[in-house]
Design a protein around this motif. Sequence first.
Motif, PDB file in Angstrom:
ATOM      1  N   ILE A 165       0.266  12.352  -3.691  1.00  0.00           N
ATOM      2  CA  ILE A 165      -1.018  11.690  -3.959  1.00  0.00           C
ATOM      3  C   ILE A 165      -1.461  11.924  -5.408  1.00  0.00           C
ATOM      4  CG2 ILE A 165      -3.511  11.736  -3.448  1.00  0.00           C
ATOM      5  CD1 ILE A 165      -2.274  10.571  -1.120  1.00  0.00           C
ATOM      6  N   LEU A 174      -9.835   5.317   2.725  1.00  0.00           N
ATOM      7  CA  LEU A 174      -9.237   6.609   2.343  1.00  0.00           C
ATOM      8  C   LEU A 174     -10.228   7.503   1.593  1.00  0.00           C
ATOM      9  CD1 LEU A 174      -5.616   5.684   1.159  1.00  0.00           C
ATOM     10  CD2 LEU A 174      -6.358   6.522   3.395  1.00  0.00           C
ATOM     11  N   ARG A 205      -3.377   6.349 -12.995  1.00  0.00           N
ATOM     12  CA  ARG A 205      -4.029   6.235 -14.313  1.00  0.00           C
ATOM     13  C   ARG A 205      -3.315   5.279 -15.246  1.00  0.00           C
ATOM     14  NH1 ARG A 205      -2.267   8.839 -19.154  1.00  0.00           N
ATOM     15  NH2 ARG A 205      -3.893   9.032 -20.722  1.00  0.00           N
ATOM     16  N   GLU A 206      -1.996   5.151 -15.097  1.00  0.00           N
ATOM     17  CA  GLU A 206      -1.197   4.555 -16.162  1.00  0.00           C
ATOM     18  C   GLU A 206       0.024   3.849 -15.615  1.00  0.00           C
ATOM     19  OE1 GLU A 206      -0.508   8.429 -17.524  1.00  0.00           O
ATOM     20  OE2 GLU A 206       1.566   8.523 -16.832  1.00  0.00           O
ATOM     21  N   GLU A 233       7.071   4.192 -10.584  1.00  0.00           N
ATOM     22  CA  GLU A 233       7.973   4.598 -11.657  1.00  0.00           C
ATOM     23  C   GLU A 233       7.991   6.101 -11.838  1.00  0.00           C
ATOM     24  OE1 GLU A 233       5.413   2.584 -14.241  1.00  0.00           O
ATOM     25  OE2 GLU A 233       4.526   4.388 -15.114  1.00  0.00           O
ATOM     26  N   PHE A 293      -6.577  -3.945  -0.822  1.00  0.00           N
ATOM     27  CA  PHE A 293      -6.668  -2.705  -1.614  1.00  0.00           C
ATOM     28  C   PHE A 293      -8.094  -2.154  -1.543  1.00  0.00           C
ATOM     29  CE2 PHE A 293      -2.757  -3.696  -4.291  1.00  0.00           C
ATOM     30  CZ  PHE A 293      -2.108  -2.509  -4.013  1.00  0.00           C
ATOM     31  N   ASN A 352      -7.770  14.133 -15.027  1.00  0.00           N
ATOM     32  CA  ASN A 352      -9.070  13.793 -14.476  1.00  0.00           C
ATOM     33  C   ASN A 352     -10.126  14.639 -15.188  1.00  0.00           C
ATOM     34  OD1 ASN A 352     -11.168  12.760 -12.563  1.00  0.00           O
ATOM     35  ND2 ASN A 352      -9.348  11.959 -11.522  1.00  0.00           N
ATOM     36  N   THR A 360       2.161   1.986  -3.305  1.00  0.00           N
ATOM     37  CA  THR A 360       1.119   2.495  -4.187  1.00  0.00           C
ATOM     38  C   THR A 360       0.988   4.010  -4.063  1.00  0.00           C
ATOM     39  OG1 THR A 360      -0.044   0.390  -4.098  1.00  0.00           O
ATOM     40  CG2 THR A 360      -1.341   2.306  -4.763  1.00  0.00           C
ATOM     41  N   LEU A 388      -6.163  14.210   3.980  1.00  0.00           N
ATOM     42  CA  LEU A 388      -5.088  13.205   3.977  1.00  0.00           C
ATOM     43  C   LEU A 388      -3.745  13.797   4.389  1.00  0.00           C
ATOM     44  CD1 LEU A 388      -5.774  11.093   0.741  1.00  0.00           C
ATOM     45  CD2 LEU A 388      -6.433  10.583   3.084  1.00  0.00           C
ATOM     46  N   LEU A 405       0.835  -1.203   0.000  1.00  0.00           N
ATOM     47  CA  LEU A 405       0.000   0.000   0.000  1.00  0.00           C
ATOM     48  C   LEU A 405       0.872   1.257   0.000  1.00  0.00           C
ATOM     49  CD1 LEU A 405      -2.725  -1.113   2.591  1.00  0.00           C
ATOM     50  CD2 LEU A 405      -2.593  -1.619   0.146  1.00  0.00           C
ATOM     51  N   HIS A 407     -13.383   8.664  -8.494  1.00  0.00           N
ATOM     52  CA  HIS A 407     -12.333   9.565  -8.996  1.00  0.00           C
ATOM     53  C   HIS A 407     -11.153   9.615  -8.025  1.00  0.00           C
ATOM     54  CE1 HIS A 407     -14.588  11.578 -12.331  1.00  0.00           C
ATOM     55  NE2 HIS A 407     -15.631  11.250 -11.617  1.00  0.00           N
ATOM     56  N   LEU A 408     -11.467   9.607  -6.725  1.00  0.00           N
ATOM     57  CA  LEU A 408     -10.404   9.695  -5.717  1.00  0.00           C
ATOM     58  C   LEU A 408      -9.650   8.369  -5.619  1.00  0.00           C
ATOM     59  CD1 LEU A 408     -12.328  11.660  -2.907  1.00  0.00           C
ATOM     60  CD2 LEU A 408     -11.160  12.556  -4.927  1.00  0.00           C
ATOM     61  N   LEU A 452     -15.920  18.396  -8.462  1.00  0.00           N
ATOM     62  CA  LEU A 452     -14.866  17.402  -8.239  1.00  0.00           C
ATOM     63  C   LEU A 452     -13.571  18.080  -7.787  1.00  0.00           C
ATOM     64  CD1 LEU A 452     -13.973  14.417  -8.432  1.00  0.00           C
ATOM     65  CD2 LEU A 452     -13.246  14.913 -10.772  1.00  0.00           C
ATOM     66  N   TRP A 473     -10.287  16.719   0.154  1.00  0.00           N
ATOM     67  CA  TRP A 473      -9.777  15.361   0.407  1.00  0.00           C
ATOM     68  C   TRP A 473      -8.271  15.391   0.668  1.00  0.00           C
ATOM     69  CZ3 TRP A 473      -7.315  11.984  -3.522  1.00  0.00           C
ATOM     70  CH2 TRP A 473      -7.238  10.645  -3.155  1.00  0.00           C
ATOM     71  N   PHE A 492     -11.421  17.248  -4.518  1.00  0.00           N
ATOM     72  CA  PHE A 492      -9.983  16.954  -4.462  1.00  0.00           C
ATOM     73  C   PHE A 492      -9.316  17.813  -3.382  1.00  0.00           C
ATOM     74  CE2 PHE A 492      -9.820  15.104  -8.930  1.00  0.00           C
ATOM     75  CZ  PHE A 492      -9.247  13.909  -8.544  1.00  0.00           C
ATOM     76  N   TRP A 546      -8.915  -0.703   1.893  1.00  0.00           N
ATOM     77  CA  TRP A 546      -8.062   0.463   2.165  1.00  0.00           C
ATOM     78  C   TRP A 546      -8.545   1.682   1.375  1.00  0.00           C
ATOM     79  CZ3 TRP A 546      -3.706   2.169  -1.140  1.00  0.00           C
ATOM     80  CH2 TRP A 546      -2.827   3.044  -0.504  1.00  0.00           C
ATOM     81  N   ARG A 572      -9.266   6.138  -7.940  1.00  0.00           N
ATOM     82  CA  ARG A 572      -8.413   5.976  -9.110  1.00  0.00           C
ATOM     83  C   ARG A 572      -7.148   6.842  -8.980  1.00  0.00           C
ATOM     84  NH1 ARG A 572      -7.659   7.483 -14.690  1.00  0.00           N
ATOM     85  NH2 ARG A 572      -7.206   9.684 -14.736  1.00  0.00           N
ATOM     86  N   THR A 573      -7.268   7.981  -8.328  1.00  0.00           N
ATOM     87  CA  THR A 573      -6.104   8.853  -8.147  1.00  0.00           C
ATOM     88  C   THR A 573      -5.045   8.172  -7.287  1.00  0.00           C
ATOM     89  OG1 THR A 573      -7.485  10.813  -8.418  1.00  0.00           O
ATOM     90  CG2 THR A 573      -5.372  11.119  -7.289  1.00  0.00           C
ATOM     91  N   ILE A 574      -5.479   7.500  -6.227  1.00  0.00           N
ATOM     92  CA  ILE A 574      -4.537   6.748  -5.381  1.00  0.00           C
ATOM     93  C   ILE A 574      -3.846   5.642  -6.197  1.00  0.00           C
ATOM     94  CG2 ILE A 574      -4.343   5.113  -3.446  1.00  0.00           C
ATOM     95  CD1 ILE A 574      -4.887   7.679  -2.236  1.00  0.00           C
ATOM     96  N   MET A 575      -4.611   4.939  -6.987  1.00  0.00           N
ATOM     97  CA  MET A 575      -4.071   3.763  -7.700  1.00  0.00           C
ATOM     98  C   MET A 575      -3.307   4.140  -8.962  1.00  0.00           C
ATOM     99  SD  MET A 575      -4.790   1.447  -5.590  1.00  0.00           S
ATOM    100  CE  MET A 575      -4.311  -0.058  -6.448  1.00  0.00           C
TER     101      MET A 575
END
Lengths: 139, 139, 139
Positions: B97, C70, C100-101, A101, C63, B53, A96, B70, A93, C92-93, B59, B66, B63, C66, C95-98
């Motif tokens: 983040i 969050l 986009r790419e 990268e 995940f 995004n 993450t 955090l 976590l 949206h939030l 939104l 939020w 952000f 968690w 996906r931001t933690i995890m």
Amino acid sequence: MKSLTEYLWMNTPTERALINITPQVAELVRKSGVHEGLVLVNAMHITASVFINDDESGLHRDFDRWLEKLAPHEPLAQYAHNDTGEENADAHLKRTIMGREVVVALTNGRLDFGPWEQIFYGEFDGRRRKRVLVKIIGE
Amino acid sequence: MKSLTEYLWMNTPTERALINITPQVAELVRKSGVHEGLVLVNAMHITASVFINDDESGLHRDFDRWLEKLAPHEPLAQYAHNDTGEENADAHLKRTIMGREVVVALTNGRLDFGPWEQIFYGEFDGRRRKRVLVKIIGE
Amino acid sequence: MKSLTEYLWMNTPTERALINITPQVAELVRKSGVHEGLVLVNAMHITASVFINDDESGLHRDFDRWLEKLAPHEPLAQYAHNDTGEENADAHLKRTIMGREVVVALTNGRLDFGPWEQIFYGEFDGRRRKRVLVKIIGE
């Protein structure tokens, strides 16, 4: 198109560590002979991170405390992953949050950085040999 | 291989801000003449972010709230980094983040985007001149 | 320079899901004929993610829990974005933690991965048709 692929070996003596790897990456950029292109630097292990931030020890302590707050190591039993016999669910976590990268522009044969940008290896489950991949492509 | 390197200057009047920079990036893609390739867009400062995004003001307020939850700005003394005289430790965490960079595909000479994807500059320690790097490579 | 662009269609039966898309990406790498280069894999929708981690079901449950801690889905009214009639502000939030790419190195015609690295599609607002972009460049 030129390319260069190298692997940096890491093995931190502590469970968690942040290590500045900018000099090694800059040296590989020189070695590649690429003047215009991109360099990808990524952790090859899923409990470690490569990220860019400031080389300031207070900030590094802040990162460590903050990650522990967002994804605490204990209690171990709070994580299903630890039922496999691992104790490193939190490390997955934490990595993450910090990211796997970075992609950095190469311009005129150099890392095209802002004034404070430095590349770090973030270890969250240390005392194991792990690799960082450096891939350079361009001309 | 073609490449193009440009820098966008930012200077937000407020401490925190989200700015849609898609039009500027799209214009540079046209200027580059690259039809198939990649564009890297990254903040060059470590208290700012580039991310993708939705361009929806509600939104964006979400952000902001939020991130403040955090990684709260205050109390300042909770962060070792602020002992250096800075007051922006939280900005380093918020940017972490949101992310430093995006890499976007160029296909048929255009940003290859889904229906709602837009590129934003995220400022978390504003009222300073900062740069965003746009690097395009391909053919 | 060679390039290949393909789109993977996703449509999860559940609101949230993690799907291993490594086999599809590896097949496209073979198809591209690129030996040295980079592959970009990104969600084209802003409530979904592409990330790299371990293919372990316990970790995937971790995940999910968690991310819900969050960035909780409810109460819906805590998010300004949901005033637009959407109920997916939390997606949206998350996906931001995890992220986009991911950008992955191609070396000797293969995904240059560490021992446990696998590419996942993370869905946080499912039951809709969405796309993942795979862009390969190199030689």
